[in-house]
Scaffold this motif. Sequence first.
Motif, PDB file in Angstrom:
ATOM      1  N   CYS A   1     -46.710-119.996  45.976  1.00  0.00           N
ATOM      2  CA  CYS A   1     -47.818-119.204  45.525  1.00  0.00           C
ATOM      3  C   CYS A   1     -46.938-118.944  43.379  1.00  0.00           C
ATOM      4  N   ASP A   2     -45.987-119.207  43.779  1.00  0.00           N
ATOM      5  CA  ASP A   2     -45.142-119.051  42.564  1.00  0.00           C
ATOM      6  C   ASP A   2     -45.963-120.436  41.444  1.00  0.00           C
TER       7      ASP A   2
ATOM      8  N   TRP B   1     -54.280-113.843  33.016  1.00  0.00           N
ATOM      9  CA  TRP B   1     -53.891-112.437  34.185  1.00  0.00           C
ATOM     10  C   TRP B   1     -54.561-112.595  35.252  1.00  0.00           C
ATOM     11  N   HIS B   2     -55.829-112.735  35.255  1.00  0.00           N
ATOM     12  CA  HIS B   2     -56.549-112.143  36.375  1.00  0.00           C
ATOM     13  C   HIS B   2     -56.059-112.586  37.373  1.00  0.00           C
TER      14      HIS B   2
ATOM     15  N   GLU C   1     -56.262-112.549  28.766  1.00  0.00           N
ATOM     16  CA  GLU C   1     -57.477-111.198  30.000  1.00  0.00           C
ATOM     17  C   GLU C   1     -57.489-112.365  31.547  1.00  0.00           C
ATOM     18  N   HIS C   2     -58.076-112.956  31.305  1.00  0.00           N
ATOM     19  CA  HIS C   2     -58.770-114.248  32.505  1.00  0.00           C
ATOM     20  C   HIS C   2     -57.629-114.817  33.355  1.00  0.00           C
TER      21      HIS C   2
ATOM     22  N   ALA D   1     -53.996-115.364  37.374  1.00  0.00           N
ATOM     23  CA  ALA D   1     -52.604-115.281  38.485  1.00  0.00           C
ATOM     24  C   ALA D   1     -52.432-114.035  39.394  1.00  0.00           C
ATOM     25  N   LEU D   2     -52.776-112.613  38.871  1.00  0.00           N
ATOM     26  CA  LEU D   2     -52.593-111.922  39.752  1.00  0.00           C
ATOM     27  C   LEU D   2     -53.094-111.684  40.745  1.00  0.00           C
ATOM     28  N   MET D   3     -54.351-112.534  41.043  1.00  0.00           N
ATOM     29  CA  MET D   3     -54.562-112.884  42.441  1.00  0.00           C
ATOM     30  C   MET D   3     -54.303-114.001  42.755  1.00  0.00           C
TER      31      MET D   3
ATOM     32  N   VAL E   1     -49.634-119.692  40.201  1.00  0.00           N
ATOM     33  CA  VAL E   1     -49.603-118.248  39.327  1.00  0.00           C
ATOM     34  C   VAL E   1     -48.871-119.477  38.079  1.00  0.00           C
ATOM     35  N   GLN E   2     -47.972-120.264  38.242  1.00  0.00           N
ATOM     36  CA  GLN E   2     -47.964-121.578  36.331  1.00  0.00           C
ATOM     37  C   GLN E   2     -49.691-121.949  36.305  1.00  0.00           C
TER      38      GLN E   2
ATOM     39  N   LEU F   1     -51.559-119.349  35.198  1.00  0.00           N
ATOM     40  CA  LEU F   1     -50.958-118.808  33.719  1.00  0.00           C
ATOM     41  C   LEU F   1     -51.293-119.838  32.444  1.00  0.00           C
TER      42      LEU F   1
ATOM     43  N   THR G   1     -51.766-113.995  43.696  1.00  0.00           N
ATOM     44  CA  THR G   1     -50.377-113.836  44.337  1.00  0.00           C
ATOM     45  C   THR G   1     -51.385-112.304  45.135  1.00  0.00           C
ATOM     46  N   LEU G   2     -52.116-112.423  45.229  1.00  0.00           N
ATOM     47  CA  LEU G   2     -53.012-111.206  46.232  1.00  0.00           C
ATOM     48  C   LEU G   2     -53.100-111.614  47.259  1.00  0.00           C
TER      49      LEU G   2
END
Lengths: 196, 196
Positions: B61-62, B42-43, B39-40, B45-47, B65-66, B69, B49-50
């Motif tokens: 950014c990409d 995922w969160h 969960e952490h 990775a979302l942040m 994200v990797q 993850l 981007t945001l």
Amino acid sequence: MDSERFQKQIAFSMECDKMKTIYRNTLLADGSRRETDAEHSWHIALMATLLQEYAPQGISCDHTVQLCLAHDLVEIYAGDTFAYDTEGYKSKTVREAAAADKLFAILPQDQCKSYRALWDEFETCKTPDAVFANCCDRFQPVLNNMATDGHTWKLNHVHRGQVEARLHLIQENMPELWPVCTDMLDTAVSSGWLTE
Amino acid sequence: MDSERFQKQIAFSMECDKMKTIYRNTLLADGSRRETDAEHSWHIALMATLLQEYAPQGISCDHTVQLCLAHDLVEIYAGDTFAYDTEGYKSKTVREAAAADKLFAILPQDQCKSYRALWDEFETCKTPDAVFANCCDRFQPVLNNMATDGHTWKLNHVHRGQVEARLHLIQENMPELWPVCTDMLDTAVSSGWLTE
Ligand SMILES: [Ca+2]
């Protein structure tokens, strides 16, 4: 820094924390509990990277990962609709579109548009990236069902044909994975986890 | 398809399911339970981007994200080490390197190398992407602590200086976020969630 903009971004991030409280039907591989939407989204984002060599031609792995991370966000308000819940699927589109309107409106306008576009792309499932992300979304719960003696299939009296219909997207777009899928379904039927 | 290769990839993906069973100290924003590593991951990775507009110059950014993850995968074997656990941190490097050796060895050799490289990059924290990913990794639990009346800070008698030391990376590399951080720490101290 535009502090109003930043506050909206943080408000959105905190609202997204609720993805950790939306439980899917699928169990963790160890069978200990149901997985959350946040966990599932993380897992399929990881799988999209791991399995990119089997993806449809012309995909962008990076963009697919973005689709995976965002694809279930609307469930914060709309809840998870079980893949084989015929009644739930009738209202799914309307419920989820309303949820998308509400959720993405928390964001600054430019990001509201870009997150909405991610969700629309995933749902419409017409681009190679959306097809690949949807394949990952359908493949992962099969693996977890196989690891848990067909838990959600048994619980919901699912037929092999229903799973095959859902995995048709993989058969068409990631054909190398299809023999693996049919092998798993053979095992599931012979083990009594899926009905014929 | 090279079926031996595919079996390794699936074995790795299933081993990664255990990220859903590793509980961090941080509570969900609603305080209902501790969040999992999946969960952490995922969160943040979302942040990433945001919040990319506040990131250090030159980031991808990409790729960030990797990193997000994959950054905690070694905790499948090494467990989560609490940020303010001085004893645990002494052995963290050795424990996690052994875990990385074991976990990534499940993969085909090329992917073993690329996942190991992601983890090494995150840990070494020298590239702009690694710095950005580490900033997200440190910022998210602060937000969840603020949402839960400083739960993990109170539980572990954490001092403001300890949090500031950990957030120094943000102060240096995402300076726009620093006033927000100090505001939160002011509130945390005046609320008795952090000691002075
Ligand atoms: Ca960690």
